[in-house]
Design a protein around this motif. Structure first.
Motif, mmCIF file in Angstrom:
data_model
loop_
_atom_site.group_PDB
_atom_site.id
_atom_site.type_symbol
_atom_site.label_atom_id
_atom_site.label_comp_id
_atom_site.label_asym_id
_atom_site.label_seq_id
_atom_site.Cartn_x
_atom_site.Cartn_y
_atom_site.Cartn_z
ATOM 1 N N SER A 213 -10.519 -20.027 3.750
ATOM 2 C CA SER A 213 -9.581 -19.019 4.379
ATOM 3 C C SER A 213 -8.579 -19.417 5.313
ATOM 4 C CB SER A 213 -10.594 -17.986 4.828
ATOM 5 O OG SER A 213 -11.365 -17.401 3.777
ATOM 6 N N GLN A 220 0.021 -19.707 4.852
ATOM 7 C CA GLN A 220 0.774 -18.517 5.037
ATOM 8 C C GLN A 220 1.637 -18.524 6.388
ATOM 9 O OE1 GLN A 220 -1.625 -14.972 5.237
ATOM 10 N NE2 GLN A 220 -1.902 -14.997 2.846
ATOM 11 N N THR A 235 -4.874 -10.468 7.063
ATOM 12 C CA THR A 235 -5.771 -10.404 5.906
ATOM 13 C C THR A 235 -5.206 -11.115 4.690
ATOM 14 O OG1 THR A 235 -6.401 -8.082 6.833
ATOM 15 C CG2 THR A 235 -6.996 -8.615 4.385
ATOM 16 N N LEU A 236 -6.146 -11.846 4.170
ATOM 17 C CA LEU A 236 -6.042 -12.456 2.891
ATOM 18 C C LEU A 236 -5.606 -11.621 1.684
ATOM 19 C CD1 LEU A 236 -8.150 -15.751 3.215
ATOM 20 C CD2 LEU A 236 -5.556 -15.557 3.570
ATOM 21 N N PRO A 237 -4.833 -12.074 0.831
ATOM 22 C CA PRO A 237 -4.695 -11.192 -0.640
ATOM 23 C C PRO A 237 -6.132 -11.537 -1.182
ATOM 24 C CG PRO A 237 -2.778 -12.611 -0.367
ATOM 25 C CD PRO A 237 -3.656 -13.110 0.907
ATOM 26 N N ILE A 238 -6.385 -10.514 -2.057
ATOM 27 C CA ILE A 238 -7.458 -10.384 -2.840
ATOM 28 C C ILE A 238 -7.710 -11.854 -3.681
ATOM 29 C CG2 ILE A 238 -8.913 -9.336 -4.525
ATOM 30 C CD1 ILE A 238 -8.067 -6.832 -3.889
ATOM 31 N N HIS A 239 -6.827 -12.262 -4.422
ATOM 32 C CA HIS A 239 -7.009 -13.555 -5.137
ATOM 33 C C HIS A 239 -7.410 -14.804 -4.113
ATOM 34 C CE1 HIS A 239 -2.749 -14.164 -3.961
ATOM 35 N NE2 HIS A 239 -3.281 -15.630 -4.141
ATOM 36 N N GLN A 240 -6.937 -14.614 -3.045
ATOM 37 C CA GLN A 240 -6.988 -15.847 -2.026
ATOM 38 C C GLN A 240 -8.639 -15.719 -1.386
ATOM 39 O OE1 GLN A 240 -4.190 -16.118 0.845
ATOM 40 N NE2 GLN A 240 -2.632 -17.187 -0.522
ATOM 41 N N GLN A 241 -9.120 -14.553 -1.241
ATOM 42 C CA GLN A 241 -10.422 -14.162 -0.969
ATOM 43 C C GLN A 241 -11.302 -14.582 -2.048
ATOM 44 O OE1 GLN A 241 -11.021 -10.102 0.608
ATOM 45 N NE2 GLN A 241 -9.534 -10.132 1.953
ATOM 46 N N THR A 318 -15.384 -10.585 -1.348
ATOM 47 C CA THR A 318 -14.236 -9.952 -1.522
ATOM 48 C C THR A 318 -14.574 -8.271 -1.133
ATOM 49 O OG1 THR A 318 -13.239 -11.400 -2.891
ATOM 50 C CG2 THR A 318 -12.466 -9.028 -3.082
#
Length: 328
Positions: A213, A220, A235-241, A318
Motif C-alpha cells: 500500500s 501516486q 485512499t487506494l483504488p479497489i484494485h490496488q487494495q 478490501t
C-alpha cells in the motif's frame, strides 16, 4: 499519592505519565470486531475448498504410500468421493474461526498501534514500518490463543474418514473426544505451531499489506502533477487494495508454512485412540518430517495454499477497508 490532570504524582515528587489512548475506543473496537468478522467469513467461503485440500495433503501418514499425488489429484479424489459438498466439510468451525481470527487481528493490530503512539510516538505521527511489523506480530500472537482450539476441530473434520460409508464426525463429537483424551488443555494441542505461524504470519500479513500500500501511495504521490505532500494517506483504488491484500496473503502463508504443516500433523493424530499414552511434540514432528521428506515435506500443499490465500486476503482487506471508510 495525589492525582493530577495528566497523570499520577507519588509523594509530590515523581510524576508518572499515563498513555492517552484514542477516544471512542468502544466504538472502534465494535467496528474492528464486526467488520473483521464479516470480512473473514467471506474470505473463508472463498478459500475453504483449497484449505481442505491443503490439510489433506499435509496430514498424509509418513509410514504409508502417499494417498494424493498433488493438489489436483487431491481435488479429483475428494470430489469423486464426496462431491463438492465434501470440500466444504466442517466449514462451521472455520467460519467461526475466521470471524474470531480476523476480528482479533484487526482489533489487536489497531490497539497495539494506539499503545505505541501513546507511549513512544506522537498521536498524529505516522508509525514507521518496523512498528507496523511489531503490531502485526503482536496481534498474531494474541490471536493464536483463540484460534488453536478452532483449528484443532477443523483439521480433524477435514481429514477423510476411513471406509467407503464412514460418516464424518460432528464438531461436538470431536470436542468430547478431545476432552476425554487430553482434558481441557487438549484443545490447545498444536499451540506452538499456531503461535509461530500467527506471530510471524501476522507480521508478514500486515507488513505485506502496508508495504505494498505504501508503494502504491508513493507512486501516486510521484505521479501527481503538483507533487505536494498530503497530510493523510490517500485512499487506494479497489484494485490496488486487492493487490496489496493478495500480497499479504501470499507472504503470510509462504514464510511460515512449515509451522502450519507440523501443526496439522499434530492436530490430526487419532484423538479417539486411547491406547496412545504419549503424544508427539511440535519439535519431534518437525524433526521426523525433515528427516523423512526434507524441506519438500514441510512445504507440501504450499502452492495451493498461496493460490487460495491471494484472493481470500484480497477480499478480506478490501471489505474491511471499505466498511471502515463507509462507517467513519
Amino acid at each position: 499519592m495525589a492525582a493530577t490532570e495528566n497523570g499520577l504524582t507519588i509523594n509530590n515528587e515523581i510524576s508518572m505519565e499515563l498513555p492517552a489512548l484514542a477516544p471512542n475506543q468502544g466504538l472502534e473496537a465494535f467496528k474492528d470486531i464486526a467488520f473483521g468478522s464479516f470480512a473473514g467469513m467471506v474470505g473463508k467461503i472463498i478459500e475453504y475448498p483449497f484449505d481442505t485440500v491443503k490439510v489433506r495433503l499435509q496430514s498424509q501418514p509418513d509410514h504409508l504410500p502417499l494417498r494424493y499425488n498433488g493438489p489436483l489429484d487431491c481435488f479429483r479424489q475428494s470430489f469423486q468421493a464426496d462431491g463438492f459438498r465434501g470440500l466444504y466439510r466442517g466449514i462451521s468451525a472455520p467460519m467461526m474461526g475466521a470471524a474470531v481470527e480476523n476480528s482479533c487481528l484487526f482489533f489487536s493490530y489497531r490497539v497495539v498501534q494506539d499503545v505505541l503512539r501513546a507511549t513512544y510516538y506522537s498521536t498524529s505521527e505516522t508509525l514507521p514500518f518496523s512498528a507496523l511489523l511489531f503490531s502485526g506480530a503482536a496481534s498474531g500472537s494474541i490471536t493464536s490463543l483463540a484460534l488453536t482450539p478452532i483449528e484443532l476441530i477443523k483439521c480433524n473434520m477435514q481429514v477423510p474418514t476411513d471406509g467407503p460409508g464412514a460418516k464424518p464426525p460432528s464438531p461436538l463429537k470431536l470436542m468430547v473426544a478431545v476432552f476425554r483424551q487430553d482434558g481441557i488443555l487438549g484443545f490447545w494441542r498444536g499451540q506452538m505451531g499456531t503461535l509461530i505461524r500467527e506471530t510471524g504470519g501476522g507480521a508478514a500479513w500486515f507488513g505485506g499489506y502496508e508495504g505494498v500500500s505504501a508503494f502504491f501511495r508513493s507512486y501516486q504521490h510521484s505521479a501527481s502533477p503538483t507533487g505536494s505532500p498530503q497530510v493523510e494517506s490517500p485512499t487506494l483504488p479497489i484494485h490496488q487494495q486487492m493487490l496489496a491484500g493478495a500480497a499479504a496473503g501470499i507472504s503470510y502463508n509462504f514464510f511460515f508454512y512449515p509451522a502450519d504443516t507440523i501443526k496439522s500433523r499434530l492436530q490430526t493424530e487419532d484423538i479417539s485412540n486411547t491406547a496412545c499414552t504419549k503424544r508427539q511434540t511440535f519439535w519431534g514432528v518437525g524433526k521426523a518430517l525433515w528427516q523423512q521428506q526434507g524441506l519438500r515435506g514441510l512445504y507440501r500443499g504450499c502452492g495451493i495454499t498461496c493460490a487460495r490465500s491471494a484472493p481470500s486476503s484480497a477480499f478480506i482487506f478490501t471489505i474491511y477497508e471499505g466498511l471502515r471508510s463507509y462507517f467513519k
